[in-house]
Design a protein around this motif. Structure first.
Motif, PDB file in Angstrom:
ATOM      1  N   ASP A  41       0.807  -1.219   0.000  1.00 42.53           N
ATOM      2  CA  ASP A  41       0.000   0.000   0.000  1.00 42.53           C
ATOM      3  C   ASP A  41       0.844   1.274   0.000  1.00 42.53           C
ATOM      4  N   GLY A  42       2.181   1.109  -0.089  1.00 45.87           N
ATOM      5  CA  GLY A  42       3.080   2.261  -0.128  1.00 45.87           C
ATOM      6  C   GLY A  42       3.617   2.687   1.229  1.00 45.87           C
ATOM      7  N   THR A  43       3.129   2.097   2.306  1.00 48.19           N
ATOM      8  CA  THR A  43       3.613   2.422   3.650  1.00 48.19           C
ATOM      9  C   THR A  43       5.075   2.026   3.789  1.00 48.19           C
ATOM     10  N   TRP A  44       5.856   2.900   4.432  1.00 53.55           N
ATOM     11  CA  TRP A  44       7.271   2.614   4.663  1.00 53.55           C
ATOM     12  C   TRP A  44       7.450   2.042   6.061  1.00 53.55           C
ATOM     13  N   VAL A  45       8.353   1.078   6.179  1.00 56.88           N
ATOM     14  CA  VAL A  45       8.671   0.488   7.481  1.00 56.88           C
ATOM     15  C   VAL A  45      10.188   0.504   7.631  1.00 56.88           C
ATOM     16  N   LYS A  46      10.670   1.191   8.666  1.00 52.71           N
ATOM     17  CA  LYS A  46      12.107   1.187   8.945  1.00 52.71           C
ATOM     18  C   LYS A  46      12.509  -0.184   9.478  1.00 52.71           C
ATOM     19  N   VAL A  47      13.770  -0.521   9.357  1.00 50.92           N
ATOM     20  CA  VAL A  47      14.266  -1.827   9.804  1.00 50.92           C
ATOM     21  C   VAL A  47      13.938  -2.058  11.272  1.00 50.92           C
ATOM     22  N   GLU A  48      14.111  -1.038  12.100  1.00 50.91           N
ATOM     23  CA  GLU A  48      13.836  -1.222  13.535  1.00 50.91           C
ATOM     24  C   GLU A  48      12.345  -1.430  13.814  1.00 50.91           C
ATOM     25  N   GLY A  49      11.475  -1.151  12.876  1.00 50.83           N
ATOM     26  CA  GLY A  49      10.045  -1.375  13.025  1.00 50.83           C
ATOM     27  C   GLY A  49       9.594  -2.749  12.549  1.00 50.83           C
ATOM     28  N   MET A  50      10.534  -3.540  12.040  1.00 53.53           N
ATOM     29  CA  MET A  50      10.220  -4.881  11.549  1.00 53.53           C
ATOM     30  C   MET A  50      10.396  -5.900  12.671  1.00 53.53           C
ATOM     31  N   SER A  51       9.662  -7.004  12.580  1.00 52.54           N
ATOM     32  CA  SER A  51       9.835  -8.081  13.550  1.00 52.54           C
ATOM     33  C   SER A  51      11.206  -8.720  13.366  1.00 52.54           C
ATOM     34  N   ASN A  52      11.625  -9.510  14.345  1.00 45.75           N
ATOM     35  CA  ASN A  52      12.916 -10.212  14.232  1.00 45.75           C
ATOM     36  C   ASN A  52      12.960 -11.092  12.992  1.00 45.75           C
ATOM     37  N   GLY A  53      11.878 -11.824  12.728  1.00 46.15           N
ATOM     38  CA  GLY A  53      11.833 -12.696  11.561  1.00 46.15           C
ATOM     39  C   GLY A  53      11.936 -11.908  10.260  1.00 46.15           C
ATOM     40  N   THR A  54      11.216 -10.797  10.175  1.00 45.32           N
ATOM     41  CA  THR A  54      11.257  -9.982   8.954  1.00 45.32           C
ATOM     42  C   THR A  54      12.640  -9.368   8.767  1.00 45.32           C
ATOM     43  N   ARG A  55      13.274  -8.950   9.856  1.00 49.03           N
ATOM     44  CA  ARG A  55      14.655  -8.434   9.747  1.00 49.03           C
ATOM     45  C   ARG A  55      15.587  -9.526   9.242  1.00 49.03           C
ATOM     46  N   ASP A  56      15.419 -10.746   9.751  1.00 50.17           N
ATOM     47  CA  ASP A  56      16.230 -11.863   9.256  1.00 50.17           C
ATOM     48  C   ASP A  56      16.002 -12.070   7.766  1.00 50.17           C
ATOM     49  N   GLN A  57      14.744 -11.956   7.336  1.00 49.55           N
ATOM     50  CA  GLN A  57      14.416 -12.117   5.922  1.00 49.55           C
ATOM     51  C   GLN A  57      15.026 -10.996   5.080  1.00 49.55           C
ATOM     52  N   LEU A  58      15.046  -9.799   5.630  1.00 56.03           N
ATOM     53  CA  LEU A  58      15.666  -8.666   4.934  1.00 56.03           C
ATOM     54  C   LEU A  58      17.163  -8.909   4.757  1.00 56.03           C
ATOM     55  N   TYR A  59      17.839  -9.296   5.817  1.00 54.94           N
ATOM     56  CA  TYR A  59      19.283  -9.522   5.727  1.00 54.94           C
ATOM     57  C   TYR A  59      19.598 -10.682   4.783  1.00 54.94           C
ATOM     58  N   LEU A  60      18.766 -11.706   4.794  1.00 56.13           N
ATOM     59  CA  LEU A  60      18.960 -12.813   3.864  1.00 56.13           C
ATOM     60  C   LEU A  60      18.761 -12.329   2.422  1.00 56.13           C
ATOM     61  N   ALA A  61      17.740 -11.520   2.184  1.00 50.59           N
ATOM     62  CA  ALA A  61      17.502 -10.976   0.835  1.00 50.59           C
ATOM     63  C   ALA A  61      18.710 -10.172   0.359  1.00 50.59           C
ATOM     64  N   LEU A  62      19.302  -9.394   1.255  1.00 52.26           N
ATOM     65  CA  LEU A  62      20.495  -8.611   0.895  1.00 52.26           C
ATOM     66  C   LEU A  62      21.673  -9.531   0.580  1.00 52.26           C
ATOM     67  N   ARG A  63      21.839 -10.587   1.359  1.00 48.73           N
ATOM     68  CA  ARG A  63      22.928 -11.542   1.104  1.00 48.73           C
ATOM     69  C   ARG A  63      22.733 -12.251  -0.226  1.00 48.73           C
ATOM     70  N   LEU A  64      21.495 -12.672  -0.499  1.00 45.97           N
ATOM     71  CA  LEU A  64      21.214 -13.360  -1.759  1.00 45.97           C
ATOM     72  C   LEU A  64      21.428 -12.433  -2.952  1.00 45.97           C
ATOM     73  N   ALA A  65      21.034 -11.183  -2.816  1.00 50.83           N
ATOM     74  CA  ALA A  65      21.234 -10.215  -3.895  1.00 50.83           C
ATOM     75  C   ALA A  65      22.720  -9.962  -4.139  1.00 50.83           C
ATOM     76  N   THR A  66      23.487  -9.887  -3.079  1.00 48.57           N
ATOM     77  CA  THR A  66      24.933  -9.691  -3.215  1.00 48.57           C
ATOM     78  C   THR A  66      25.572 -10.909  -3.873  1.00 48.57           C
ATOM     79  N   LEU A  67      25.148 -12.101  -3.479  1.00 43.71           N
ATOM     80  CA  LEU A  67      25.662 -13.320  -4.100  1.00 43.71           C
ATOM     81  C   LEU A  67      25.287 -13.359  -5.577  1.00 43.71           C
ATOM     82  N   GLU A  68      24.056 -12.994  -5.893  1.00 45.66           N
ATOM     83  CA  GLU A  68      23.607 -12.968  -7.288  1.00 45.66           C
ATOM     84  C   GLU A  68      24.487 -12.019  -8.111  1.00 45.66           C
ATOM     85  N   SER A  69      24.818 -10.869  -7.553  1.00 40.19           N
ATOM     86  CA  SER A  69      25.691  -9.913  -8.232  1.00 40.19           C
ATOM     87  C   SER A  69      27.078 -10.504  -8.435  1.00 40.19           C
TER      88      SER A  69
END
Length: 136
Positions: A41-69
């Motif tokens: 819906d366009g709402t922004w969520v800062k990292v500190e506003g995410m649950s522990n699981g969602t933060r883990d998913q964010l960091y994993l997404a960043l790692r996977l993107a870096t590996l893909e690069s």
């Protein structure tokens, strides 16, 4: 960081089952660059506003993107992770296992876990991909 952020957004959307549509950068009150999750819906969520699981998913997404690069430069390397799904619900764990299985088509992926729930989710995946599950 455009290509990595774009790839991380794609992974994050998939891993969070569409709970987030993308990632973007912004500037905080101190003038520092920060990462923001964007909801459908366009709402922004800062990292500190995410649950522990969602933060883990964010960091994993960043790692996977870096590996893909890194893979795009022609230098594959094993991707080895240990209990990365511990804070994921079953749906997000399955989505992550699918992302890892897709990555395994181009790169060696090794996932360690001691959670039988994750092993069972992996076994139930409807996939033609070769997945080796070894229990100790």
């Amino acid at each position: 960081q455009g290509p990595i952020l774009k790839a991380a957004s794609r992974y994050f959307k998939a891993i969070t089952l569409g709970s987030f549509s993308s990632l973007r950068t912004d500037i905080d009150d101190q003038g520092k660059s920060i990462l923001i999750g964007v909801r459908p819906d366009g709402t922004w969520v800062k990292v500190e506003g995410m649950s522990n699981g969602t933060r883990d998913q964010l960091y994993l997404a960043l790692r996977l993107a870096t590996l893909e690069s890194h893979l795009a430069s022609g230098n594959p390397m094993p991707f080895i992770v240990d209990d990365i799904l511990i804070n994921f619900d079953d749906g997000r764990a399955a989505a992550t296992l699918k992302a890892l299985a897709d990555l395994a088509e181009k790169n060696q992926v090794i996932l360690f876990t001691h959670h039988l729930r994750i092993v069972e989710i992996a076994r139930k995946m409807d996939s033609n991909k070769q997945v080796f599950i070894h229990e100790i």
